[in-house]
Scaffold this motif. Sequence first.
Motif, PDB file in Angstrom:
ATOM      1  N   MET A 179      -2.549   6.807   4.840  1.00  0.00           N
ATOM      2  CA  MET A 179      -1.699   5.629   4.717  1.00  0.00           C
ATOM      3  C   MET A 179      -0.455   5.791   5.577  1.00  0.00           C
ATOM      4  O   MET A 179       0.007   4.839   6.207  1.00  0.00           O
ATOM      5  CB  MET A 179      -1.320   5.396   3.245  1.00  0.00           C
ATOM      6  CG  MET A 179      -0.604   4.079   2.993  1.00  0.00           C
ATOM      7  SD  MET A 179      -1.633   2.651   3.421  1.00  0.00           S
ATOM      8  CE  MET A 179      -0.570   1.776   4.551  1.00  0.00           C
ATOM      9  N   ARG A 213      -7.548   2.048  -0.751  1.00  0.00           N
ATOM     10  CA  ARG A 213      -7.215   3.473  -0.896  1.00  0.00           C
ATOM     11  C   ARG A 213      -8.394   4.233  -1.499  1.00  0.00           C
ATOM     12  O   ARG A 213      -9.016   3.775  -2.450  1.00  0.00           O
ATOM     13  CB  ARG A 213      -5.989   3.616  -1.793  1.00  0.00           C
ATOM     14  CG  ARG A 213      -5.426   5.012  -1.860  1.00  0.00           C
ATOM     15  CD  ARG A 213      -4.186   5.077  -2.735  1.00  0.00           C
ATOM     16  NE  ARG A 213      -3.161   4.141  -2.366  1.00  0.00           N
ATOM     17  CZ  ARG A 213      -2.234   4.329  -1.415  1.00  0.00           C
ATOM     18  NH1 ARG A 213      -2.234   5.456  -0.731  1.00  0.00           N
ATOM     19  NH2 ARG A 213      -1.321   3.421  -1.156  1.00  0.00           N
ATOM     20  N   PHE A 220      -7.122  -3.448   3.211  1.00  0.00           N
ATOM     21  CA  PHE A 220      -6.741  -2.056   2.992  1.00  0.00           C
ATOM     22  C   PHE A 220      -7.288  -1.616   1.639  1.00  0.00           C
ATOM     23  O   PHE A 220      -7.127  -2.322   0.646  1.00  0.00           O
ATOM     24  CB  PHE A 220      -5.219  -1.904   2.959  1.00  0.00           C
ATOM     25  CG  PHE A 220      -4.530  -2.286   4.233  1.00  0.00           C
ATOM     26  CD1 PHE A 220      -4.250  -1.344   5.208  1.00  0.00           C
ATOM     27  CD2 PHE A 220      -4.145  -3.608   4.461  1.00  0.00           C
ATOM     28  CE1 PHE A 220      -3.603  -1.686   6.379  1.00  0.00           C
ATOM     29  CE2 PHE A 220      -3.495  -3.969   5.627  1.00  0.00           C
ATOM     30  CZ  PHE A 220      -3.231  -3.007   6.587  1.00  0.00           C
ATOM     31  N   MET A 224       0.826  -1.208   0.000  1.00  0.00           N
ATOM     32  CA  MET A 224       0.000   0.000   0.000  1.00  0.00           C
ATOM     33  C   MET A 224       0.863   1.262   0.000  1.00  0.00           C
ATOM     34  O   MET A 224       0.564   2.216  -0.713  1.00  0.00           O
ATOM     35  CB  MET A 224      -0.946   0.002   1.204  1.00  0.00           C
ATOM     36  CG  MET A 224      -2.044  -1.042   1.151  1.00  0.00           C
ATOM     37  SD  MET A 224      -3.209  -0.819  -0.219  1.00  0.00           S
ATOM     38  CE  MET A 224      -4.013   0.718   0.256  1.00  0.00           C
ATOM     39  N   GLN A 225       1.932   1.270   0.767  1.00  0.00           N
ATOM     40  CA  GLN A 225       2.827   2.427   0.812  1.00  0.00           C
ATOM     41  C   GLN A 225       3.465   2.687  -0.550  1.00  0.00           C
ATOM     42  O   GLN A 225       3.796   3.814  -0.873  1.00  0.00           O
ATOM     43  CB  GLN A 225       3.941   2.214   1.848  1.00  0.00           C
ATOM     44  CG  GLN A 225       3.610   2.646   3.246  1.00  0.00           C
ATOM     45  CD  GLN A 225       3.483   4.140   3.369  1.00  0.00           C
ATOM     46  OE1 GLN A 225       2.396   4.689   3.248  1.00  0.00           O
ATOM     47  NE2 GLN A 225       4.576   4.827   3.632  1.00  0.00           N
ATOM     48  N   VAL A 239      -7.005   5.945   3.484  1.00  0.00           N
ATOM     49  CA  VAL A 239      -7.032   4.491   3.354  1.00  0.00           C
ATOM     50  C   VAL A 239      -8.025   3.944   4.370  1.00  0.00           C
ATOM     51  O   VAL A 239      -8.013   4.332   5.541  1.00  0.00           O
ATOM     52  CB  VAL A 239      -5.634   3.877   3.590  1.00  0.00           C
ATOM     53  CG1 VAL A 239      -5.705   2.359   3.638  1.00  0.00           C
ATOM     54  CG2 VAL A 239      -4.675   4.326   2.511  1.00  0.00           C
TER      55      VAL A 239
END
Length: 146
Positions: free
Chosen positions: A101, A69, A67, A45-46, A74
């Motif tokens: 996030m 976005r 998760f 995700m990062q 998020v």
Amino acid sequence: MRFTYELVGVGWARVTIADEGNNAEVVASYLTDALSVLLAAVLEMQQGALSAVASWEQEPGEVRWRFERHDQQVELAVDDWRGTSDGGSGWVTLFATVDTMTSLAQAIASGARSVLDEWGPDGYLEKWAGHPFPASLLPPLESTLR
């Protein structure tokens, strides 16, 4: 946002996730390399993924960290697969939040760093029933937060 990952027995961890208004405690078992799976999802995700899932097998059941976005925010949902009162089974959401996030990643990276600082790589390996600490995932995650 707060995340703690405590090794509480050989092959068992107690995990707490909390924000300003909600909190949940879940158990992780050695059936899944839980911290590694979670850190991999957070790192994904990062690095820009629109969604990611970390799934932890239980005895019995499953815990799923989802998760998703939405622009700069998020959504995180922690779901538990369990039996229902009518004898069936289904997903129950234990925790849900919306945050940045960066905030989520910082909390989870900090919790992972704390368990490593407490046990060290050798102690973690011994307590986590053969799964080594996810050393290949934590430094890249932490570097995204600098």
